[in-house]
Design an enzyme around this catalytic site. Structure first.
Site, short mmCIF file in Angstrom:
data_model
loop_
_atom_site.label_atom_id
_atom_site.label_comp_id
_atom_site.label_asym_id
_atom_site.label_seq_id
_atom_site.Cartn_x
_atom_site.Cartn_y
_atom_site.Cartn_z
CG ASP A 33 64.45 46.19 46.03
OD1 ASP A 33 63.53 46.42 46.83
OD2 ASP A 33 64.74 45.06 45.65
CG ASN A 78 66.78 35.73 39.06
OD1 ASN A 78 66.67 35.98 40.25
ND2 ASN A 78 66.79 36.68 38.13
CG HIS A 110 66.49 38.64 42.32
ND1 HIS A 110 65.70 39.12 41.30
CD2 HIS A 110 65.63 38.46 43.37
CE1 HIS A 110 64.47 39.23 41.73
NE2 HIS A 110 64.39 38.84 42.97
CD GLU A 165 67.24 40.49 38.29
OE1 GLU A 165 67.32 39.49 39.02
OE2 GLU A 165 66.20 40.83 37.72
#
Ligand code: PGA
Length: 244
Positions: free
Chosen positions: A67, A136, A138, A143
């Site tokens: 990313d 979370n 990810h 996400e």
């Protein structure tokens, strides 16, 4: 799935560097899928040390990163391009022309996603994909959402991720809101996945990813569908994991 429970961050990094080194020995012209963030820094340090001592040779490998922040040019000090140069690329004998990341400054985001997918296709996907995991759940910047993503795409980062990223920026308003990320399908194409987790704040995410259902609400749970996942974590991060 193989699980390595290590005592602490150093133990996790050592184990991860050994696996990365084994991949390079087994296939010197491999494609390494790489990750940024705090978690893999120790592994990169040890791999760089291995290169300095003449134990590791990166000269025939290629790398693809997961990313990059949208809006940050490759020479921006906060970009993942810069992170990778600092922690690995400048310290080992990787060929710079074969170290790939999404271009955060690309003028046409859709074209940039297509370019990165075409590149991944041309390389045949990573032989080994290194991943961290977000609090979370990810992976990359995939996400929690209502559906698993396929190819490279632009995402709006969630509040949890913005807060986690805040520590790297001087001011809250400097934290990029958007990022390019490989999709879940890109990640699942890897020959092997090396997921690293360190610290108690990752324990819940690791537990949900591997003990719970496969759901896009916990993107890392997609890894349950992959036949060759190596989870390397420290005791704190694996504290809630029930899977043996
Ligand atoms: P971290 O990030 O390594 O900085 O904890 C991991 C991630 O968010 O994927």
């Amino acid at each position: 799935m193989r699980i390595f429970r290590e005592k602490d961050y150093d133990g996790m990094s050592r184990r991860a560097a050994d696996i990365l080194g084994a991949q390079l020995l087994m296939k010197p012209d491999c494609v390494l899928g790489l990750a940024t963030g705090s978690t893999p820094v120790g592994m990169y340090d040890l791999a760089s040390g291995g290169y300095s001592r003449g134990e590791l040779d990166f000269s025939r490998a290629a790398t693809v990163n997961l990313d990059e922040y949208k809006g940050l040019a490759p020479d921006d000090p906060q970009s993942y391009h810069r992170f990778m140069r600092e922690h690995l690329f400048s310290r080992v004998n990787l060929c710079p022309e074969r170290c790939y990341l999404p271009d955060g400054a690309a003028p046409d985001p859709d074209a940039e996603c297509r370019r990165y997918d075409a590149l991944l296709d041309a390389l045949g996907g990573p032989d080994l994909q290194v991943l961290g995991i977000g609090r979370n759940g990810h992976i990359g910047f995939n996400e929690p959402s209502d559906a698993f993503s396929c190819g490279t795409h632009c995402v709006r980062l969630t509040q949890s991720t913005l807060e986690a990223n805040r520590r790297f920026f001087a001011r809250e308003e400097d934290v990029p809101r958007m990022a390019y990320t490989m999709g879940i399908r890109n990640i699942l194409r890897a020959g092997a996945v090396l997921l690293l987790a360190s610290g108690g704040d990752k324990a819940e995410a690791v537990h949900l990813a591997f003990d719970g259902p496969v759901t896009p609400r916990v993107p890392a749970s997609a890894l349950q569908l992959h036949p060759n996942v190596i989870l390397v974590g420290d005791e704190a991060a694996l504290r809630l994991l029930q899977r043996k």
